[in-house]
Every structure is written in structure tokens, then in C-alpha cells.
Design a protein around this motif. Structure first.
Motif, PDB file in Angstrom:
ATOM      1  N   ASP A 294       0.842  -1.213   0.000  1.00 13.68           N
ATOM      2  CA  ASP A 294       0.000   0.000   0.000  1.00 13.68           C
ATOM      3  C   ASP A 294       0.873   1.257   0.000  1.00 13.68           C
ATOM      4  OD1 ASP A 294      -2.227  -1.544   0.113  1.00 13.68           O
ATOM      5  OD2 ASP A 294      -2.686  -1.164   2.238  1.00 13.68           O
ATOM      6  N   ALA A 295       1.937   1.219   0.780  1.00  8.32           N
ATOM      7  CA  ALA A 295       2.819   2.396   0.876  1.00  8.32           C
ATOM      8  C   ALA A 295       3.498   2.661  -0.463  1.00  8.32           C
ATOM      9  CB  ALA A 295       3.862   2.186   1.970  1.00  8.32           C
ATOM     10  N   ILE A 296       3.812   1.616  -1.171  1.00 15.66           N
ATOM     11  CA  ILE A 296       4.454   1.806  -2.484  1.00 15.66           C
ATOM     12  C   ILE A 296       3.469   2.422  -3.477  1.00 15.66           C
ATOM     13  CG2 ILE A 296       5.398   0.543  -4.479  1.00 15.66           C
ATOM     14  CD1 ILE A 296       7.208  -0.844  -2.606  1.00 15.66           C
ATOM     15  N   VAL A 297       2.233   1.951  -3.439  1.00 19.77           N
ATOM     16  CA  VAL A 297       1.217   2.537  -4.326  1.00 19.77           C
ATOM     17  C   VAL A 297       1.055   4.024  -3.978  1.00 19.77           C
ATOM     18  CG1 VAL A 297      -1.240   2.519  -4.927  1.00 19.77           C
ATOM     19  CG2 VAL A 297       0.014   0.362  -4.705  1.00 19.77           C
ATOM     20  N   PHE A 298       0.961   4.304  -2.664  1.00 21.62           N
ATOM     21  CA  PHE A 298       0.829   5.699  -2.215  1.00 21.62           C
ATOM     22  C   PHE A 298       1.984   6.545  -2.766  1.00 21.62           C
ATOM     23  CE2 PHE A 298       2.225   8.879   0.946  1.00 21.62           C
ATOM     24  CZ  PHE A 298       1.084   9.670   1.019  1.00 21.62           C
ATOM     25  N   ALA A 299       3.203   6.022  -2.635  1.00 21.65           N
ATOM     26  CA  ALA A 299       4.385   6.786  -3.064  1.00 21.65           C
ATOM     27  C   ALA A 299       4.392   6.965  -4.578  1.00 21.65           C
ATOM     28  CB  ALA A 299       5.655   6.071  -2.599  1.00 21.65           C
ATOM     29  N   LEU A 300       4.082   5.901  -5.303  1.00 23.44           N
ATOM     30  CA  LEU A 300       4.104   5.999  -6.769  1.00 23.44           C
ATOM     31  C   LEU A 300       3.045   6.977  -7.271  1.00 23.44           C
ATOM     32  CD1 LEU A 300       4.619   2.251  -7.800  1.00 23.44           C
ATOM     33  CD2 LEU A 300       6.220   4.137  -8.203  1.00 23.44           C
ATOM     34  N   GLU A 301       1.894   6.982  -6.593  1.00 24.56           N
ATOM     35  CA  GLU A 301       0.791   7.841  -7.066  1.00 24.56           C
ATOM     36  C   GLU A 301       0.894   9.276  -6.568  1.00 24.56           C
ATOM     37  OE1 GLU A 301      -2.771   5.732  -6.008  1.00 24.56           O
ATOM     38  OE2 GLU A 301      -2.570   4.350  -7.724  1.00 24.56           O
ATOM     39  N   SER A 302       1.774   9.522  -5.616  1.00 26.02           N
ATOM     40  CA  SER A 302       1.923  10.887  -5.076  1.00 26.02           C
ATOM     41  C   SER A 302       2.598  11.796  -6.102  1.00 26.02           C
ATOM     42  CB  SER A 302       2.784  10.860  -3.809  1.00 26.02           C
ATOM     43  OG  SER A 302       2.084  10.285  -2.749  1.00 26.02           O
ATOM     44  N   PRO A 303       2.274  13.095  -6.035  1.00 27.74           N
ATOM     45  CA  PRO A 303       2.895  14.025  -6.986  1.00 27.74           C
ATOM     46  C   PRO A 303       4.332  14.371  -6.606  1.00 27.74           C
ATOM     47  CG  PRO A 303       1.469  15.203  -5.469  1.00 27.74           C
ATOM     48  CD  PRO A 303       1.325  13.743  -5.134  1.00 27.74           C
ATOM     49  N   LEU A 304       5.099  14.775  -7.588  1.00 28.15           N
ATOM     50  CA  LEU A 304       6.424  15.345  -7.296  1.00 28.15           C
ATOM     51  C   LEU A 304       6.209  16.731  -6.692  1.00 28.15           C
ATOM     52  CD1 LEU A 304       8.184  14.358 -10.632  1.00 28.15           C
ATOM     53  CD2 LEU A 304       8.854  13.576  -8.336  1.00 28.15           C
ATOM     54  N   PRO A 305       7.180  17.270  -5.951  1.00 27.45           N
ATOM     55  CA  PRO A 305       7.009  18.641  -5.451  1.00 27.45           C
ATOM     56  C   PRO A 305       6.846  19.602  -6.629  1.00 27.45           C
ATOM     57  CG  PRO A 305       8.961  17.578  -4.498  1.00 27.45           C
ATOM     58  CD  PRO A 305       8.462  16.670  -5.572  1.00 27.45           C
ATOM     59  N   GLU A 306       6.011  20.628  -6.437  1.00 28.77           N
ATOM     60  CA  GLU A 306       5.809  21.585  -7.537  1.00 28.77           C
ATOM     61  C   GLU A 306       7.048  22.447  -7.712  1.00 28.77           C
ATOM     62  OE1 GLU A 306       2.174  23.823  -7.638  1.00 28.77           O
ATOM     63  OE2 GLU A 306       1.228  22.304  -6.363  1.00 28.77           O
ATOM     64  N   ALA A 307       7.329  22.777  -8.954  1.00 26.24           N
ATOM     65  CA  ALA A 307       8.536  23.556  -9.266  1.00 26.24           C
ATOM     66  C   ALA A 307       8.542  24.883  -8.487  1.00 26.24           C
ATOM     67  CB  ALA A 307       8.604  23.829 -10.761  1.00 26.24           C
ATOM     68  N   ARG A 308       7.357  25.489  -8.297  1.00 26.52           N
ATOM     69  CA  ARG A 308       7.314  26.801  -7.630  1.00 26.52           C
ATOM     70  C   ARG A 308       7.729  26.708  -6.155  1.00 26.52           C
ATOM     71  NH1 ARG A 308       2.940  27.121  -4.447  1.00 26.52           N
ATOM     72  NH2 ARG A 308       1.352  25.545  -4.852  1.00 26.52           N
ATOM     73  N   THR A 309       7.788  25.496  -5.594  1.00 22.23           N
ATOM     74  CA  THR A 309       8.190  25.356  -4.185  1.00 22.23           C
ATOM     75  C   THR A 309       9.694  25.064  -4.050  1.00 22.23           C
ATOM     76  OG1 THR A 309       7.811  22.954  -4.080  1.00 22.23           O
ATOM     77  CG2 THR A 309       5.910  24.374  -3.620  1.00 22.23           C
ATOM     78  N   ALA A 310      10.418  25.134  -5.157  1.00 23.54           N
ATOM     79  CA  ALA A 310      11.830  24.712  -5.140  1.00 23.54           C
ATOM     80  C   ALA A 310      12.651  25.446  -4.069  1.00 23.54           C
ATOM     81  CB  ALA A 310      12.460  24.915  -6.518  1.00 23.54           C
ATOM     82  N   LEU A 311      12.316  26.700  -3.816  1.00 25.22           N
ATOM     83  CA  LEU A 311      13.123  27.448  -2.846  1.00 25.22           C
ATOM     84  C   LEU A 311      12.536  27.452  -1.435  1.00 25.22           C
ATOM     85  CD1 LEU A 311      14.412  30.494  -4.946  1.00 25.22           C
ATOM     86  CD2 LEU A 311      15.574  28.355  -4.384  1.00 25.22           C
ATOM     87  N   SER A 312      11.399  26.788  -1.240  1.00 23.37           N
ATOM     88  CA  SER A 312      10.865  26.786   0.124  1.00 23.37           C
ATOM     89  C   SER A 312      11.738  25.861   0.974  1.00 23.37           C
ATOM     90  CB  SER A 312       9.398  26.362   0.155  1.00 23.37           C
ATOM     91  OG  SER A 312       9.280  24.987  -0.031  1.00 23.37           O
ATOM     92  N   LYS A 313      11.876  26.207   2.233  1.00 26.38           N
ATOM     93  CA  LYS A 313      12.738  25.485   3.180  1.00 26.38           C
ATOM     94  C   LYS A 313      14.235  25.635   2.855  1.00 26.38           C
ATOM     95  CE  LYS A 313       9.076  22.243   4.165  1.00 26.38           C
ATOM     96  NZ  LYS A 313       8.584  20.903   4.216  1.00 26.38           N
ATOM     97  N   VAL A 314      14.573  26.558   1.965  1.00 29.68           N
ATOM     98  CA  VAL A 314      15.991  26.848   1.713  1.00 29.68           C
ATOM     99  C   VAL A 314      16.358  28.014   2.622  1.00 29.68           C
ATOM    100  CG1 VAL A 314      17.630  27.706  -0.012  1.00 29.68           C
ATOM    101  CG2 VAL A 314      15.892  26.020  -0.650  1.00 29.68           C
ATOM    102  N   PHE A 315      17.396  27.853   3.443  1.00 29.52           N
ATOM    103  CA  PHE A 315      17.720  28.901   4.418  1.00 29.52           C
ATOM    104  C   PHE A 315      18.308  30.142   3.764  1.00 29.52           C
ATOM    105  CE2 PHE A 315      17.844  25.029   7.068  1.00 29.52           C
ATOM    106  CZ  PHE A 315      16.839  25.389   7.953  1.00 29.52           C
ATOM    107  N   ALA A 316      19.143  29.952   2.758  1.00 30.65           N
ATOM    108  CA  ALA A 316      19.740  31.107   2.098  1.00 30.65           C
ATOM    109  C   ALA A 316      19.779  30.830   0.610  1.00 30.65           C
ATOM    110  CB  ALA A 316      21.151  31.327   2.620  1.00 30.65           C
ATOM    111  N   ALA A 317      19.314  31.793  -0.185  1.00 32.34           N
ATOM    112  CA  ALA A 317      19.323  31.544  -1.638  1.00 32.34           C
ATOM    113  C   ALA A 317      19.997  32.717  -2.335  1.00 32.34           C
ATOM    114  CB  ALA A 317      17.896  31.404  -2.136  1.00 32.34           C
TER     115      ALA A 317
END
Ligand SMILES: Cc1ncc(C[n+]2csc(CCOP(=O)(O)OP(=O)(O)O)c2C)c(N)n1
Length: 317
Positions: A294-317
Motif C-alpha cells: 500500500d505504501a508503495i502505491v501511495f508513493a508511486l501515485e503521489s505528486p512530485l514537489p511543484e517547481a514553484r516550491t523549489a526554494l521553500s525550506k531553503v535557508f539562504a538563496a
């Protein structure tokens, strides 16, 4: 801390099944990047984490899934993290080597060999300053024990009596290099005496022996008596990474170690010594296999992070 033998078995199975299924995904080209398999070492992670509570902290290395699952990381977010998905425990930013969940004391994996050891010492220092009796564990391989961070941490941890458990999983090979070719004497635990702390050699394929040794080390640390070095003698069944052709060792050696399978060994203890019925064990095995599927199905079906969030959680950019 778990004293329930079926819970211990469940976590051994969970690690075994996750590793097998992830290798399968890798073979089907559905896994991004490398897999550093933990197959064969399950008793090390489970035995140590059985002696810990949620408020104790662990620091892992590049072979970390066993540690994550043994310490209680939720299965679906762990699996999604492995596949770099947005639903992963670190939002897909950590991936195979860098999952973490500080809420249950998992400070993270580390791709720098030996890099996690001083981080665990820092966690132990902070636990000592808090004065609530928590401990920290550094999981690392025998290759890391030849790194300067091991020596420096052993020294300072002994000098400051840090509540630190140094857990060296000696699986005999660092990448493609046999450990025996890199040391003058093969027992890492013997080095502890030179730093002024206890060292113990433990059969790393015997989950109960690991738990007992870890329990002693944790009790010492909680009592303010300082660190312990545990050397868990074990073997990684796979290559350094999936796809490694393993030319540096024989198939006979691998078969010999597989005959000492830590999961099968504990299963035998449960059935022969604890009288747990075959049907109960088989039921649990089926249940865990279903959860992982079940966990594998969940992981496979989950979306990739959205490109617009690429810099979130980055401490210094
Ligand atoms: C500082 C550093 N040196 C080298 C590497 C390359 N490297 C990655 S894993 C590894 C072997 C580590 O062996 P060990 O610590 O015994 O862990 P194991 O892989 O056996 O679990 C090496 C040399 C690295 N990632 N970091």
C-alpha cells in the motif's frame, strides 16, 4: 521502548519487506537515484531502537531506512520520501539518503561518511544540558570508524560523559574495500578503552543480543555515566548500492552470512522458545507485506514537489 516480541518481529519484517520492494522498484527503473540496501542488517536497527524512547534521538548514515523504520517513521511518508515525492516526510527534498523526522527523534541520514557522528554528539550534549535523561545514538559503518570524526567524537564524548551510544554496524565492506585491508586489528570495540569508555562486541544478527547490549549502554548514559561504543558484527546482503556487481567478495561468503538471517533467526525464537503459533506469524508477515505494498502505491501515485516550491525550506538563496 518495545518489550513486545511481536512488535520487534513486525519491525524486522517491515524493514526486510521495504528493502525487497524498493530493490524491485529499482530493477523496474521506477526508483530515482541510488539505493543503499539495509538487507541483512535489520537486527542492528531494531535491537538498538527497541532500547530507546521517542524522546531519545538518533542520527543515521547513507544506509538509513532500517534506522528510520525501527525508530518509528511512518511508512507511507517514508516511502514517498524515498521516491522524492511531495508527500514524503521531508516533502521529497531529502530523498534516499536524507530523510528525517525530529518529532520522533530522527535527526536524519547523512551522505558524508562519518558526518553524522559529531551531530549525534551535539544531540547528546543538548540532552545532557536539558537534564531529562534522554540519550542520543550515532549509527555508522566500520568504514566511518576510520574517519577523524569518529576519533574526535569518541574523545570529547568520553571527556564530557555525554549520553551517547556509538553504534558501529560492521558489515565488513566499505564500498568495495574489505575492512580487514584497512585496519591493523579488526575489532573496533577494542578502541573504546583507549578513549576511556566501554566497548562491546555484539552479534549484530541477533536482535535480542543487540537489544540487551543497547539497553546496558542506554542505562549507563541515562545514569550520567557517559558514552558506550557498540560494535555490531553483521553483513550487508546486497552490494554497496543496488547494481554493484560485488566482485570484491564471493557468492559463497554471501550464502554463509545469509544462513544467519536475522529475521529468520528471530522467527525461530518466537516459534520455538516463545511458543507463538505459526499461523500468527504468517498472519503478521502477510499484514506487513500488505502495508508495504500500500505504501508503495501511495508513493508511486503521489505528486512530485511543484517547481514553484523549489526554494521553500531553503535557508539562504
Ligand atoms: C567523507 C566521505 N568519504 C567517502 C564517501 C564515499 N562513500 C560513500 S559510502 C562509503 C562507504 C562507507 O562504509 P561504511 O561506513 O562501512 O558504511 P556501509 O556502506 O558499509 O554501511 C564511502 C567511502 C563519502 N560519501 N563521504
Amino acid at each position: 521502548m518495545s518489550q513486545d516480541p511481536l512488535d520487534t518481529y513486525r519491525r524486522l519484517l517491515l524493514i526486510r519487506e521495504c528493502e525487497a520492494q524498493l530493490n524491485d522498484l529499482f530493477a523496474k527503473n521506477l526508483f530515482p537515484g541510488y539505493i543503499h540496501s539495509y538487507l541483512g542488517q535489520e537486527a542492528c536497527a531494531v535491537g538498538v531502537c527497541d532500547a530507546l524512547t521517542d524522546t531519545d534521538q538518533i542520527v543515521s548514515n547513507h544506509r538509513g531506512r532500517g534506522h528510520y523504520l525501527a525508530k518509528g517513521m511512518a511508512l507511507k511518508p517514508m516511502m514517498a520520501e524515498m521516491l522524492g515525492k511531495a508527500t514524503g516526510v521531508c516533502g521529497g527534498r531529502g530523498g534516499e539518503m536524507h530523510a528525517a523526522d525530529p518529532s520522533i527523534g530522527i535527526l536524519g541520514g547523512n551522505g558524508i561518511v562519518g558526518g553524522g557522528i559529531p551531530i549525534a554528539a551535539g544531540a547528546a550534549l543538548s540532552a545532557q544540558m536539558d537534564g531529562k535523561g534522554a540519550v542520543a545514538v550515532a549509527f555508522f559503518g566500520e568504514g566511518a570508524s576510520n574517519n577523524g570524526s569518529f576519533a574526535e567524537t569518541m574523545n570529547v564524548a568520553a571527556a564530557w560523559k555525554l549520553p551517547l551510544i556509538m553504534v558501529c554496524e560492521n558489515n565488513l565492506y566499505a564500498e568495495m574495500t574489505p575492512f580487514k585491508d584497512t585496519v591493523g586489528q579488526p575489532d573496533i570495540a577494542l578502541r573504546a578503552a583507549g578513549y576511556g569508555l566501554p566497548g562491546e562486541i555484539v552479534d549484530g544478527n541477533d536482535v535480542l543480543a543487540v537489544r540487551e547490549a543497547a539497553g546496558r549502554a542506554v542505562a549507563r548514559a541515562r545514569a550520567g555515566e557517559g558514552p558506550t561504543l557498540l560494535e555490531l558484527k553483521t553483513y550487508r546482503w546486497g552490494g554497496h548500492f543496488e547494481g554493484d556487481p560485488r566482485k570484491y567478495r564471493t557468492r559463497e561468503e554471501e550464502a554463509e552470512w545469509k544462513a544467519h538471517c536475522p529475521v529468520a533467526r528471530f522467527r525461530k525464537v518466537l516459534s520455538d522458545d516463545r511458543g507463538i503459533a505459526e499461523v500468527r506469524l504468517a498472519e503478521l508477515e502477510k499484514e506487513v507485506a500488505g502495508e508495504v505494498a500500500d505504501a508503495i502505491v501511495f508513493a508511486l501515485e503521489s505528486p512530485l514537489p511543484e517547481a514553484r516550491t523549489a526554494l521553500s525550506k531553503v535557508f539562504a538563496a
